[in-house]
Scaffold this motif. Structure first.
Motif, PDB file in Angstrom:
ATOM      1  N   GLN A  32       0.843  -1.199   0.000  1.00 44.72           N
ATOM      2  CA  GLN A  32       0.000   0.000   0.000  1.00 44.72           C
ATOM      3  C   GLN A  32       0.880   1.251   0.000  1.00 44.72           C
ATOM      4  O   GLN A  32       0.686   2.160  -0.806  1.00 44.72           O
ATOM      5  N   THR A  53      -8.113   2.140   3.385  1.00 41.00           N
ATOM      6  CA  THR A  53      -7.274   1.417   2.426  1.00 41.00           C
ATOM      7  C   THR A  53      -7.190  -0.076   2.713  1.00 41.00           C
ATOM      8  O   THR A  53      -6.352  -0.780   2.143  1.00 41.00           O
ATOM      9  N   SER A  62      -7.824   0.061  -1.923  1.00 33.72           N
ATOM     10  CA  SER A  62      -6.541  -0.475  -1.495  1.00 33.72           C
ATOM     11  C   SER A  62      -5.600  -0.649  -2.679  1.00 33.72           C
ATOM     12  O   SER A  62      -6.033  -0.950  -3.792  1.00 33.72           O
ATOM     13  N   ASP A  64      -2.707  -2.527  -1.824  1.00 30.19           N
ATOM     14  CA  ASP A  64      -1.919  -3.637  -1.303  1.00 30.19           C
ATOM     15  C   ASP A  64      -1.910  -4.776  -2.324  1.00 30.19           C
ATOM     16  O   ASP A  64      -2.962  -5.227  -2.770  1.00 30.19           O
TER      17      ASP A  64
END
Length: 157
Positions: A32, A53, A62, A64
């Motif tokens: 992230q 997020t 997000s 990630d």
């Protein structure tokens, strides 16, 4: 990291030369914070209905486990178009599944605005309707831009 990629490429070439199918090259995943730093530095913004997020929350946006090439694609779009880019969907749950999915790091959703709409329509090739009826445009690089009505769904291969 580079040494590992070179070793993997050499191993894949050797296997392919021996009549064994080589695996596709590994995709570089970002955290992230890594993705957010790159996007922010390029002037790309993001938002979510949940103002969060978290990847496991569908109300968040997000980054990630997003592919580095997806982030590069968004940054390239920002620079090439000169338009404001606001990401509204990333790798969080709640999107359609599949190999080239949001969750697997290949897709982002961005907000419509007259600048980016004009850029996509005038710079990319209209290729017809997606299976669900939404119109699609394809860049010279092969990336897909689908107008899902209230946002652009972009796939970076």
């Amino acid at each position: 990291m580079r040494a590992l990629l070179v070793a993997a490429a050499v191993a894949g070439s050797l296997l392919a030369g021996a009549g064994v199918a080589a695996a596709a090259p590994a995709v570089t995943k970002l955290t992230q914070s890594q993705a957010a730093a790159q996007l922010s530095a390029a002037g790309v913004t993001w938002s979510s209905s949940g103002n969060c997020t978290t990847r496991t929350n569908s109300h968040c946006t997000s980054f990630d486990q997003i592919n580095a090439s997806t982030v590069t694609g968004v940054v390239t779009l920002k620079h090439a178009s000169g338009c404001a880019i606001n990401i509204t969907g990333g790798t969080e749950v709640g999107h359609a599944a599949g190999t080239y999915s949001h969750y697997n790091g290949y897709k982002v959703d961005i907000s419509h605005n007259s600048c980016i709409d004009g850029y996509v329509h005038n710079s990319f090739s209209y290729i017809g309707l997606r299976g669900d009826g939404y119109p699609q445009w394809q860049s010279a690089a092969g990336n897909l831009y689908c107008d899902e009505g209230n946002h652009w769904d972009i796939t970076y291969f």
